[in-house]
Write an enzyme that holds these catalytic residues in place. Structure first.
Site, PDB file in Angstrom:
ATOM      1  N   THR A  84       0.930  -1.293   0.073  1.00 24.66           N
ATOM      2  CA  THR A  84      -0.114  -0.016  -0.047  1.00 24.66           C
ATOM      3  C   THR A  84       0.796   1.182   0.161  1.00 24.66           C
ATOM      4  O   THR A  84       1.947   1.519   0.844  1.00 24.66           O
ATOM      5  CB  THR A  84      -0.856   0.128   1.257  1.00 24.66           C
ATOM      6  OG1 THR A  84      -1.864  -1.197   1.089  1.00 24.66           O
ATOM      7  CG2 THR A  84      -1.535   1.352   1.595  1.00 24.66           C
TER       8      THR A  84
ATOM      9  N   GLN B 249      -3.969  -7.287  -6.083  1.00 25.87           N
ATOM     10  CA  GLN B 249      -4.390  -7.553  -4.470  1.00 25.87           C
ATOM     11  C   GLN B 249      -5.619  -7.000  -4.247  1.00 25.87           C
ATOM     12  O   GLN B 249      -5.852  -6.048  -4.208  1.00 25.87           O
ATOM     13  CB  GLN B 249      -3.442  -7.483  -3.503  1.00 25.87           C
ATOM     14  CG  GLN B 249      -3.623  -8.095  -2.125  1.00 25.87           C
ATOM     15  CD  GLN B 249      -2.875  -7.664  -0.999  1.00 25.87           C
ATOM     16  OE1 GLN B 249      -2.526  -6.584  -0.555  1.00 25.87           O
ATOM     17  NE2 GLN B 249      -2.421  -8.746  -0.231  1.00 25.87           N
TER      18      GLN B 249
ATOM     19  N   HIS C 121      -6.732 -10.929  -0.650  1.00 24.06           N
ATOM     20  CA  HIS C 121      -6.096 -10.631   0.689  1.00 24.06           C
ATOM     21  C   HIS C 121      -6.448 -11.191   1.697  1.00 24.06           C
ATOM     22  O   HIS C 121      -7.646 -10.595   2.287  1.00 24.06           O
ATOM     23  CB  HIS C 121      -5.987  -8.990   0.728  1.00 24.06           C
ATOM     24  CG  HIS C 121      -4.896  -8.479   1.583  1.00 24.06           C
ATOM     25  ND1 HIS C 121      -4.328  -9.319   2.659  1.00 24.06           N
ATOM     26  CD2 HIS C 121      -4.434  -7.477   2.031  1.00 24.06           C
ATOM     27  CE1 HIS C 121      -3.403  -8.806   3.337  1.00 24.06           C
ATOM     28  NE2 HIS C 121      -3.389  -7.383   2.989  1.00 24.06           N
TER      29      HIS C 121
ATOM     30  N   ASN D 195      -3.323 -10.349   7.364  1.00 26.17           N
ATOM     31  CA  ASN D 195      -2.905  -9.037   7.827  1.00 26.17           C
ATOM     32  C   ASN D 195      -4.115  -8.341   8.587  1.00 26.17           C
ATOM     33  O   ASN D 195      -4.365  -6.999   8.627  1.00 26.17           O
ATOM     34  CB  ASN D 195      -2.154  -8.014   6.789  1.00 26.17           C
ATOM     35  CG  ASN D 195      -0.946  -8.715   6.564  1.00 26.17           C
ATOM     36  OD1 ASN D 195      -0.409  -9.626   6.929  1.00 26.17           O
ATOM     37  ND2 ASN D 195      -0.448  -8.228   5.514  1.00 26.17           N
TER      38      ASN D 195
ATOM     39  N   TYR E 178      -7.693  -7.915   7.346  1.00 27.43           N
ATOM     40  CA  TYR E 178      -8.507  -7.275   6.810  1.00 27.43           C
ATOM     41  C   TYR E 178      -9.582  -8.211   6.677  1.00 27.43           C
ATOM     42  O   TYR E 178      -9.830  -9.388   7.142  1.00 27.43           O
ATOM     43  CB  TYR E 178      -8.171  -6.834   5.301  1.00 27.43           C
ATOM     44  CG  TYR E 178      -6.784  -6.083   5.708  1.00 27.43           C
ATOM     45  CD1 TYR E 178      -7.120  -4.731   6.139  1.00 27.43           C
ATOM     46  CD2 TYR E 178      -5.513  -6.214   5.409  1.00 27.43           C
ATOM     47  CE1 TYR E 178      -6.069  -3.700   6.504  1.00 27.43           C
ATOM     48  CE2 TYR E 178      -4.298  -5.471   5.751  1.00 27.43           C
ATOM     49  CZ  TYR E 178      -4.889  -4.039   6.504  1.00 27.43           C
ATOM     50  OH  TYR E 178      -3.845  -3.152   6.621  1.00 27.43           O
TER      51      TYR E 178
ATOM     52  N   ARG F 136      -3.337 -14.728  -0.369  1.00 26.69           N
ATOM     53  CA  ARG F 136      -2.404 -14.536   0.978  1.00 26.69           C
ATOM     54  C   ARG F 136      -2.859 -14.506   2.046  1.00 26.69           C
ATOM     55  O   ARG F 136      -3.752 -14.280   2.232  1.00 26.69           O
ATOM     56  CB  ARG F 136      -1.963 -12.952   0.720  1.00 26.69           C
ATOM     57  CG  ARG F 136      -0.467 -12.708   1.334  1.00 26.69           C
ATOM     58  CD  ARG F 136       0.084 -11.308   1.079  1.00 26.69           C
ATOM     59  NE  ARG F 136       1.597 -11.499   1.009  1.00 26.69           N
ATOM     60  CZ  ARG F 136       2.409 -10.339   1.462  1.00 26.69           C
ATOM     61  NH1 ARG F 136       1.971  -9.049   2.066  1.00 26.69           N
ATOM     62  NH2 ARG F 136       3.806 -10.801   1.880  1.00 26.69           N
TER      63      ARG F 136
ATOM     64  N   ASN G 163      -3.196  -5.640  12.950  1.00 28.55           N
ATOM     65  CA  ASN G 163      -4.370  -5.207  13.124  1.00 28.55           C
ATOM     66  C   ASN G 163      -5.135  -5.759  14.287  1.00 28.55           C
ATOM     67  O   ASN G 163      -6.359  -6.309  13.989  1.00 28.55           O
ATOM     68  CB  ASN G 163      -5.173  -5.075  11.752  1.00 28.55           C
ATOM     69  CG  ASN G 163      -4.509  -4.120  10.674  1.00 28.55           C
ATOM     70  OD1 ASN G 163      -4.372  -3.077  11.461  1.00 28.55           O
ATOM     71  ND2 ASN G 163      -4.589  -4.486   9.640  1.00 28.55           N
TER      72      ASN G 163
ATOM     73  N   GLY H 298       9.275  -6.972  -0.325  1.00 24.67           N
ATOM     74  CA  GLY H 298       8.671  -6.024  -0.263  1.00 24.67           C
ATOM     75  C   GLY H 298       9.668  -4.649  -0.102  1.00 24.67           C
ATOM     76  O   GLY H 298       9.872  -3.919  -1.029  1.00 24.67           O
ATOM     77  N   ARG H 299      10.023  -4.360   0.936  1.00 18.19           N
ATOM     78  CA  ARG H 299      10.902  -3.049   1.324  1.00 18.19           C
ATOM     79  C   ARG H 299      11.818  -2.972   0.370  1.00 18.19           C
ATOM     80  O   ARG H 299      11.960  -1.767   0.059  1.00 18.19           O
ATOM     81  CB  ARG H 299      11.077  -2.915   2.918  1.00 18.19           C
ATOM     82  CG  ARG H 299       9.834  -2.669   3.558  1.00 18.19           C
ATOM     83  CD  ARG H 299      10.106  -2.760   5.308  1.00 18.19           C
ATOM     84  NE  ARG H 299      10.461  -4.386   5.538  1.00 18.19           N
ATOM     85  CZ  ARG H 299      11.002  -4.890   6.605  1.00 18.19           C
ATOM     86  NH1 ARG H 299      11.211  -4.127   7.475  1.00 18.19           N
ATOM     87  NH2 ARG H 299      11.189  -6.098   6.560  1.00 18.19           N
TER      88      ARG H 299
HETATM   89  C1  LIG Z   1       4.783   0.302   2.985  1.00 15.63           C
HETATM   90  C2  LIG Z   1       4.152  -1.140   3.147  1.00 15.63           C
HETATM   91  C3  LIG Z   1       2.868  -1.398   2.826  1.00 15.63           C
HETATM   92  C4  LIG Z   1       2.181  -2.600   2.923  1.00 15.63           C
HETATM   93  N1  LIG Z   1       1.173  -2.828   2.300  1.00 15.63           N
HETATM   94  C5  LIG Z   1       0.772  -4.109   2.150  1.00 15.63           C
HETATM   95  C6  LIG Z   1      -0.506  -4.587   1.466  1.00 15.63           C
HETATM   96  O1  LIG Z   1      -1.166  -3.584   0.826  1.00 15.63           O
HETATM   97  N2  LIG Z   1      -0.965  -5.769   1.150  1.00 15.63           N
HETATM   98  C7  LIG Z   1      -0.109  -6.666   1.971  1.00 15.63           C
HETATM   99  O2  LIG Z   1      -0.479  -7.948   1.799  1.00 15.63           O
HETATM  100  N3  LIG Z   1       1.169  -6.562   2.526  1.00 15.63           N
HETATM  101  C8  LIG Z   1       1.503  -5.362   2.617  1.00 15.63           C
HETATM  102  N4  LIG Z   1       2.642  -5.062   3.402  1.00 15.63           N
HETATM  103  C9  LIG Z   1       3.497  -6.181   3.624  1.00 15.63           C
HETATM  104  C10 LIG Z   1       4.364  -6.583   2.648  1.00 15.63           C
HETATM  105  O3  LIG Z   1       3.822  -7.017   1.432  1.00 15.63           O
HETATM  106  C11 LIG Z   1       5.691  -7.517   3.033  1.00 15.63           C
HETATM  107  O4  LIG Z   1       4.831  -8.720   3.457  1.00 15.63           O
HETATM  108  C12 LIG Z   1       6.556  -6.929   4.376  1.00 15.63           C
HETATM  109  O5  LIG Z   1       6.799  -5.964   3.809  1.00 15.63           O
HETATM  110  C13 LIG Z   1       7.540  -8.066   4.741  1.00 15.63           C
HETATM  111  O6  LIG Z   1       8.352  -8.433   3.482  1.00 15.63           O
HETATM  112  P1  LIG Z   1       9.973  -7.294   3.438  1.00 15.63           P
HETATM  113  O7  LIG Z   1      10.644  -7.781   4.521  1.00 15.63           O
HETATM  114  O8  LIG Z   1      10.435  -8.155   2.204  1.00 15.63           O
HETATM  115  O9  LIG Z   1       9.616  -5.933   3.194  1.00 15.63           O
HETATM  116  C14 LIG Z   1       3.288  -3.892   3.188  1.00 15.63           C
HETATM  117  C15 LIG Z   1       4.512  -3.609   3.641  1.00 15.63           C
HETATM  118  C16 LIG Z   1       4.957  -2.234   3.696  1.00 15.63           C
HETATM  119  C17 LIG Z   1       6.560  -2.076   4.025  1.00 15.63           C
END
Ligand SMILES: Cc1cc2nc3c(=O)[nH]c(=O)nc-3n(C[C@H](O)[C@H](O)[C@H](O)COP(=O)(O)O)c2cc1C
Length: 359
Positions: A25, A97, A174, A177, A179, A226, A234, A316-317
Site C-alpha cells: 500500500t 491484490q 488478501h 493481515n 482485513y 495471501r 491489526n 517488499g521493502r
Molecule cells: C509500506 C508497506 C505497505 C504494505 N502494504 C501491504 C499491502 O497492501 N498488502 C499486503 O498484503 N502486505 C502489505 N505489506 C507487507 C509486505 O507485502 C511484506 O509482507 C512485508 O513488507 C515484509 O516483507 P519485506 O521484509 O520483504 O519488506 C506492506 C509493507 C510495507 C512496508
C-alpha cells in the site's frame, strides 16, 4: 546456476525470474483512482517476475485507508489498464491484490454512502490515519447481515472480472493481515452464530465461497491468496487452534487448485515468529505454487528456493527503495534503504525518485 534469476512458470504464465514484488500500500491513488505516477512506479520495478499490486478495494465499503485504489469503477479500471500495459511492456506479469479492509477503516476515509462492515461488531484496538483529522480510534464496525455477505461476495466477483478487463494476469485475494477475509477466519473478529461463525469450517466459509465464485468466472489459474498464519497485525491475537485452522485452509485451498498461496511472515518487522511447521504444512498439503515472503535478501531467497521450501520469493521493502532490485541482487551491487517517512505520503518523493544503478 541461480534459481532466483532463472525463468519459471506460475500456472499458465511464464515468469522472467523467481522474484515477486510483494503487495505494498503506497497511498498515491488520488480519489481512489490509479494514476500515471503509479504507472511509472510499477513500470520502474517490472524486472521482477511477478508484481502484486498494493491492496485494492473491490467496493467503496472496503476503502479503509486514505488514497488506496479501487477496482470497482470504470475510471479505476481505465487507470489500472495504463499500469498493466506499462508493466507488461517491461516483461513482468501482474496480479492485483484485492483487499477489503472491513473493520480496519474509518468513516473519514470512506466515500459518501459507504459503511464499515465486518463479520461481527468488534472494534480493532488502536488508531488509524485519516487525511481529514489525523489519527483516530478505530470505530466499532457494523456486523454484516447475510445480505451484506452476499453483496460483498458479488463485489469480489465483479472486482475479479474488472481486473481481467484491466489487463491483469490474475488476482490475489488478501486473506492476511487483519482485513475482511481474515476477520472471517479468526475467532476474535468472527463471533457469528450463523453458518459463517463457530467452527473453522464455518469461519473459512466466506473465504472459500469467494475463491469458488471468483474461480467460476476467471478460472483457478488466475487466483492466488495471501494468508498470514500466526500474524497478529491489526489486533489479531494468536489463539490455540491457529495451526489446526490454517491446516484446514491449506487442505481446502489445495482441493480448489488455485494457482498460488502466498504466506506472510512479519517477524523481520518485529512481529512474533511464524513457526516453520506451518510453512512446511502448506508446502506439503498445497500442491501448486507456494510463495514465501518476509525479510528476504538474495542469499536467503536462493537458499530457500534450492531447499525446495517454496517456488517463488516475494520481497517488499527492498523493492520500494531499489526499482532495479533484480539487477542489483544479480550483480551483488549495493542496495538503497527505504525511507519510512514517505511510505504513505502523496506524490513522487520516496516513490518514483529512488535511483537506479548507473550503467
Ligand atoms: C509500506 C508497506 C505497505 C504494505 N502494504 C501491504 C499491502 O497492501 N498488502 C499486503 O498484503 N502486505 C502489505 N505489506 C507487507 C509486505 O507485502 C511484506 O509482507 C512485508 O513488507 C515484509 O516483507 P519485506 O521484509 O520483504 O519488506 C506492506 C509493507 C510495507 C512496508
Amino acid at each position: 546456476m541461480s534459481i532466483l534469476f532463472s525463468k519459471t512458470v506460475l500456472g499458465l504464465q511464464a515468469l522472467q525470474n523467481h522474484l515477486v514484488m510483494a503487495p505494498m500500500t503506497r497511498c498515491r491513488a488520488t480519489d481512489n483512482i490509479p494514476t500515471a505516477l503509479m504507472a511509472d512506479y510499477y513500470a520502474q520495478r517490472a524486472t521482477a517476475g511477478l508484481i502484486i499490486t498494493e491492496g485494492t478495494s473491490p467496493s467503496p465499503n472496503g476503502l479503509g485507508y486514505p488514497r488506496i485504489p479501487g477496482i470497482f469503477s470504470p475510471a479505476q479500471i481505465a487507470g489500472w489498464r495504463r499500469i498493466t500495459d506499462a508493466v507488461h511492456a517491461e516483461g513482468a506479469k501482474m496480479f492485483i491484490q484485492i483487499m477489503h479492509c472491513g473493520r480496519i477503516a474509518h468513516p473519514l476515509n470512506l466515500p459518501a454512502g459507504a459503511g464499515m462492515l465486518a463479520p461481527s461488531a468488534v472494534a480493532a484496538t488502536g488508531e488509524m490515519f485519516t487525511d481529514a483529522e489525523g489519527m483516530k480510534p478505530h470505530p466499532v464496525p457494523q456486523a454484516m447481515s447475510e445480505a451484506d455477505i452476499k453483496a460483498a461476495l458479488s463485489e469480489f466477483v465483479q472486482a475479479a472480472k474488472n481486473a481481467v478487463t484491466a489487463g491483469f494476469d490474475g488476482i490475489e485475494l488478501h486473506g492476511a493481515n487483519g482485513y475482511l477475509l481474515e476477520q472471517f477466519i479468526r475467532p476474535n473478529t468472527n463471533q457469528r452464530t450463523d453458518g459463517y461463525g463457530g467452527a473453522i469450517e464455518n469461519r473459512a466459509r466466506f473465504v472459500l465461497e469467494v475463491v469458488d465464485a471468483v474461480a467460476g468466472v476467471i478460472g483457478k489459474d488466475k487466483i492466488g491468496i495471501r494468508l498470514s498464519p500466526f500474524g497478529v497485525f491489526n489486533d489479531m491475537p494468536i489463539y490455540d487452534a491457529m495451526e489446526a485452522d490454517y491446516t484446514y485452509l491449506a487442505e481446502q485451498l489445495n482441493v480448489r487448485k488455485l494457482v498460488y498461496v502466498h504466506l506472510v511472515d512479519h517477524s523481520p518487522m518485529g512481529a512474533p515468529p511464524v513457526p516453520d511447521t506451518i510453512k512446511a504444512t502448506f508446502r506439503k498439503l498445497f500442491n501448486r505454487t507456494l510463495i514465501l515472503s518476509g525479510g528476504y535478501d538474495a542469499d536467503r531467497a536462493e537458499n530457500d528456493l534450492a531447499a525446495g521450501k517454496c517456488d517463488l520469493i516475494a520481497v517488499g521493502r527492498p523493492f520500494i527503495a531499489n526499482p532495479d532490485l533484480v539487477a542489483r541482487w544479480e550483480t551483488s551491487a549495493d542496495v538503497s534503504a527505504p525511507d519510512m517517512d514517505t511510505f504513505y505520503t502523496p506524490g513522487p518523493k520516496g516513490y518514483t525518485d529512488y535511483p537506479k544503478l548507473k550503467k
